[in-house]
Design a protein around this motif. Sequence first.
Motif, PDB file in Angstrom:
ATOM      1  N   LEU A 230       0.826  -1.208   0.000  1.00 37.52           N
ATOM      2  CA  LEU A 230       0.000   0.000   0.000  1.00 37.52           C
ATOM      3  C   LEU A 230       0.859   1.257   0.000  1.00 37.52           C
ATOM      4  O   LEU A 230       0.568   2.229  -0.713  1.00 37.52           O
ATOM      5  CB  LEU A 230      -0.925  -0.001   1.216  1.00 37.52           C
ATOM      6  CG  LEU A 230      -2.159  -0.891   1.127  1.00 37.52           C
ATOM      7  CD1 LEU A 230      -2.829  -1.009   2.480  1.00 37.52           C
ATOM      8  CD2 LEU A 230      -3.137  -0.325   0.114  1.00 37.52           C
ATOM      9  N   LEU A 231       1.923   1.250   0.785  1.00 40.00           N
ATOM     10  CA  LEU A 231       2.818   2.404   0.837  1.00 40.00           C
ATOM     11  C   LEU A 231       3.469   2.633  -0.525  1.00 40.00           C
ATOM     12  O   LEU A 231       3.563   3.775  -0.991  1.00 40.00           O
ATOM     13  CB  LEU A 231       3.890   2.193   1.904  1.00 40.00           C
ATOM     14  CG  LEU A 231       4.953   3.294   2.026  1.00 40.00           C
ATOM     15  CD1 LEU A 231       4.314   4.638   2.344  1.00 40.00           C
ATOM     16  CD2 LEU A 231       5.990   2.924   3.085  1.00 40.00           C
ATOM     17  N   THR A 232       3.901   1.570  -1.170  1.00 39.81           N
ATOM     18  CA  THR A 232       4.518   1.683  -2.490  1.00 39.81           C
ATOM     19  C   THR A 232       3.556   2.312  -3.491  1.00 39.81           C
ATOM     20  O   THR A 232       3.913   3.238  -4.239  1.00 39.81           O
ATOM     21  CB  THR A 232       4.965   0.298  -2.997  1.00 39.81           C
ATOM     22  OG1 THR A 232       5.943  -0.243  -2.100  1.00 39.81           O
ATOM     23  CG2 THR A 232       5.551   0.388  -4.399  1.00 39.81           C
ATOM     24  N   SER A 233       2.319   1.831  -3.513  1.00 42.63           N
ATOM     25  CA  SER A 233       1.313   2.377  -4.419  1.00 42.63           C
ATOM     26  C   SER A 233       1.043   3.836  -4.112  1.00 42.63           C
ATOM     27  O   SER A 233       0.929   4.675  -5.026  1.00 42.63           O
ATOM     28  CB  SER A 233       0.021   1.567  -4.301  1.00 42.63           C
ATOM     29  OG  SER A 233      -1.003   2.109  -5.104  1.00 42.63           O
ATOM     30  N   LEU A 234       0.954   4.185  -2.843  1.00 43.32           N
ATOM     31  CA  LEU A 234       0.676   5.560  -2.441  1.00 43.32           C
ATOM     32  C   LEU A 234       1.812   6.491  -2.849  1.00 43.32           C
ATOM     33  O   LEU A 234       1.578   7.598  -3.363  1.00 43.32           O
ATOM     34  CB  LEU A 234       0.447   5.624  -0.934  1.00 43.32           C
ATOM     35  CG  LEU A 234       0.232   7.010  -0.323  1.00 43.32           C
ATOM     36  CD1 LEU A 234      -0.865   7.776  -1.036  1.00 43.32           C
ATOM     37  CD2 LEU A 234      -0.087   6.888   1.163  1.00 43.32           C
ATOM     38  N   LEU A 235       3.046   6.067  -2.658  1.00 39.14           N
ATOM     39  CA  LEU A 235       4.188   6.903  -3.033  1.00 39.14           C
ATOM     40  C   LEU A 235       4.210   7.156  -4.532  1.00 39.14           C
ATOM     41  O   LEU A 235       4.543   8.262  -4.986  1.00 39.14           O
ATOM     42  CB  LEU A 235       5.489   6.245  -2.580  1.00 39.14           C
ATOM     43  CG  LEU A 235       5.719   6.197  -1.062  1.00 39.14           C
ATOM     44  CD1 LEU A 235       6.941   5.358  -0.737  1.00 39.14           C
ATOM     45  CD2 LEU A 235       5.851   7.598  -0.476  1.00 39.14           C
ATOM     46  N   GLU A 236       3.860   6.156  -5.318  1.00 38.18           N
ATOM     47  CA  GLU A 236       3.807   6.334  -6.768  1.00 38.18           C
ATOM     48  C   GLU A 236       2.735   7.336  -7.166  1.00 38.18           C
ATOM     49  O   GLU A 236       2.945   8.192  -8.032  1.00 38.18           O
ATOM     50  CB  GLU A 236       3.579   4.974  -7.441  1.00 38.18           C
ATOM     51  CG  GLU A 236       4.779   4.037  -7.295  1.00 38.18           C
ATOM     52  CD  GLU A 236       4.499   2.606  -7.723  1.00 38.18           C
ATOM     53  OE1 GLU A 236       5.431   1.786  -7.702  1.00 38.18           O
ATOM     54  OE2 GLU A 236       3.334   2.311  -8.074  1.00 38.18           O
TER      55      GLU A 236
END
Length: 253
Positions: free
Chosen positions: A173-179
């Motif tokens: 989720l963090l990876t998707s949010l940062l993108e």
Amino acid sequence: MNKIQPKTLFTGKNAIYLPTCHSTNETAGEIIQKGEIMEGTIVITDNQTRGKGQRGNTWHSEKGQNLTFTLILKPDFIPVNEQFRLNMAVSLAVYQTLTEFLDEKLKIKWPNDILYGDQKLGGILIESLISNRIINYSFIGIGLNINQGNFELPNATSLSNLTENGLYDREELLTSLLENLEKQYLSIKQGKDVFLKDNYTENLFRRDVWSEYKTEDGVFEGKIRGVSESGKLIMETKFGLKQFGTKEFEYIY
């Protein structure tokens, strides 16, 4: 949480992980005071003991269950009087990340809370260092309830509670949010954010719905219409259109 590999140019490429800290925004500010740091650095923790919210409120988060982090940006290209554009971009990035899991009841509560129905799912706090009318640094503090099951506040909820799909992988989720955050940020930097305010307004909580609100003068009925260039909330009332700042009224549920 410090081994994420987002497909970004700079956002999240440098991660500072702290098992426990008082506030990731405060920690980010302390890091900046010690010298230059790479734009896009995130300060993330599993246990934020004194997280900050809007209006000076405290953000409560259960250890190891949610996302609590601060993204450090250098938006010196955004005029100080237009800094609410950053607020809208961040809010939309969080909103877009969660739409993969939730339906149209997901909304942005002005200025930057994330709700599902009337329940709070997350919050954003942006603090900036400004000198000579230039935004040198912005600290984008984000708290999202992901896997927490129980809350002290009756109107708080989590992604896991809402979907009943078990626990979520917080790193994914963090990876998707940062993108999503980088896409929104670069759209401003590259002058491609012409629809930013329209997209933000379209997803506002209570937009075009008559509801009750409270000021120091009492309760009134209003209908949210949008936001001004400076970020004030535009509301229709029986006396016409009015603009409100963050501390000038309260939502009534």
